[in-house]
Design an enzyme around this catalytic site. Structure first.
Site, short mmCIF file in Angstrom:
data_model
loop_
_atom_site.label_atom_id
_atom_site.label_comp_id
_atom_site.label_asym_id
_atom_site.label_seq_id
_atom_site.Cartn_x
_atom_site.Cartn_y
_atom_site.Cartn_z
N ASN A 122 26.37 38.53 46.93
CA ASN A 122 27.89 38.04 47.09
C ASN A 122 28.55 39.85 46.54
O ASN A 122 28.62 40.00 45.30
CB ASN A 122 28.26 37.17 46.34
N HIS A 153 32.86 39.86 44.59
CA HIS A 153 33.67 39.34 43.72
C HIS A 153 34.56 40.31 43.44
O HIS A 153 34.03 41.54 43.18
CB HIS A 153 32.68 38.93 42.53
N SER A 158 33.36 43.91 42.27
CA SER A 158 31.44 43.38 41.67
C SER A 158 30.15 42.96 42.96
O SER A 158 30.96 42.36 44.13
CB SER A 158 31.10 43.19 41.06
N ASP A 182 29.31 32.97 40.22
CA ASP A 182 29.26 35.15 40.24
C ASP A 182 28.89 34.76 38.62
O ASP A 182 28.95 36.50 38.28
CB ASP A 182 30.76 35.32 40.28
C1 GRF Z 1 36.76 39.20 48.70
O1 GRF Z 1 37.94 40.02 47.95
C2 GRF Z 1 36.41 38.23 48.14
O2 GRF Z 1 35.41 38.39 46.91
C3 GRF Z 1 36.67 36.88 47.67
O3 GRF Z 1 37.77 36.71 48.63
C4 GRF Z 1 37.86 37.74 49.64
C5 GRF Z 1 37.65 37.61 51.06
O4 GRF Z 1 38.63 38.73 51.79
N1 GRF Z 1 35.87 36.49 47.36
P1 GRF Z 1 38.22 39.16 53.67
O5 GRF Z 1 38.12 37.34 53.55
O6 GRF Z 1 37.19 39.80 53.26
O7 GRF Z 1 39.39 39.63 54.06
#
Ligand code: GRF
Length: 221
Positions: A130, A132, A159, A168
């Site tokens: 994942n 984050h 991360s 997370d």
């Molecule tokens: C990323 O920052 C991810 O970690 C978070 O949402 C964002 C997703 O962006 N949970 P995208 O959809 O890849 O543009």
């Protein structure tokens, strides 16, 4: 890794390849919920014949905007909306079934905004990662960027982690600090974090493929 992947090695030069060149090509299923900009970076990276991973399918928990990236690259998509199922477990089973059609070596949650049921985490682990937008364990959860702004910290980060059954809370694969600048909003900070997050994600996939990161070992640590 599937047997057929073993045939998909890098081209050789006649000499024994250095360790990194022994990489197998990982097949990836990427799960998204939103715009899919991180997904797009993986799709672009995989255009390079030397990149040791290919996105084989993109899934979502909704009709995600980011499907347009998959479509542009000719990658199949699937979706399963939680609201269409009687329970989170039933939803998870349906999603898992669709993921497993592709027999991926690695499943990447990239902006996937739903918690997977433990049965799904357990079926895919340790090959489930994942991204984050915070420097975990700081600011876990769905609003990591907003929480960092509200906390008034001078730095946050990005991360890449192994997924476990917490929020997370899995072992950290890679992370990097990002400064919070005066006047930053959730939007401006998230945009800068995502630049770093994308680099970390591509590097993590590379490191997993070339054996520099061993997800099984990490999951047992
Ligand atoms: C990323 O920052 C991810 O970690 C978070 O949402 C964002 C997703 O962006 N949970 P995208 O959809 O890849 O543009």
């Amino acid at each position: 890794m599937r047997d057929c992947d073993r045939r998909r090695r890098y081209p050789t030069t006649g000499r024994p390849p250095p360790r990194d060149r022994l990489s197998l090509v990982l097949s990836l299923v990427v799960l998204i919920s939103g715009g899919g900009s991180n997904l797009r970076v993986l799709l672009e990276a995989a255009q390079d014949a030397e990149f040791p991973a290919r996105v084989v399918a993109v899934g979502a928990d909704r009709d995600a905007e980011g499907f347009e990236h998959a479509e542009e690259f000719g990658i199949p998509t699937f979706s399963a909306a939680l609201s269409n199922y009687e329970s989170r477990e039933a939803w998870g089973e349906a999603l898992l079934e669709q993921i497993q059609v592709w027999q991926p070596d690695l499943v990447v949650l990239s902006g996937f905004m739903k918690l997977l049921p433990p049965s799904v985490v357990s079926a895919l682990s340790p090959n489930l990662i994942n991204t984050h937008p915070a420097y975990l364990p700081e600011f876990p959860g769905a609003h990591g960027v907003r929480d960092a702004i509200e906390a008034g910290v001078s730095q946050s980060g990005a991360s890449v982690i192994l997924v476990d059954n917490g929020v997370d809370s899995g072992p950290i694969i890679a992370q990097e600090r990002v400064a919070v600048l005066p006047g930053d909003t959730e939007h401006t900070l998230h945009d800068r974090i995502k630049i770093v997050e994308r680099q970390l994600l591509v590097q993590a996939v590379l490191d997993i493929a070339n054996g520099h990161i061993d997800l099984k070992e990490l999951s047992l640590a």
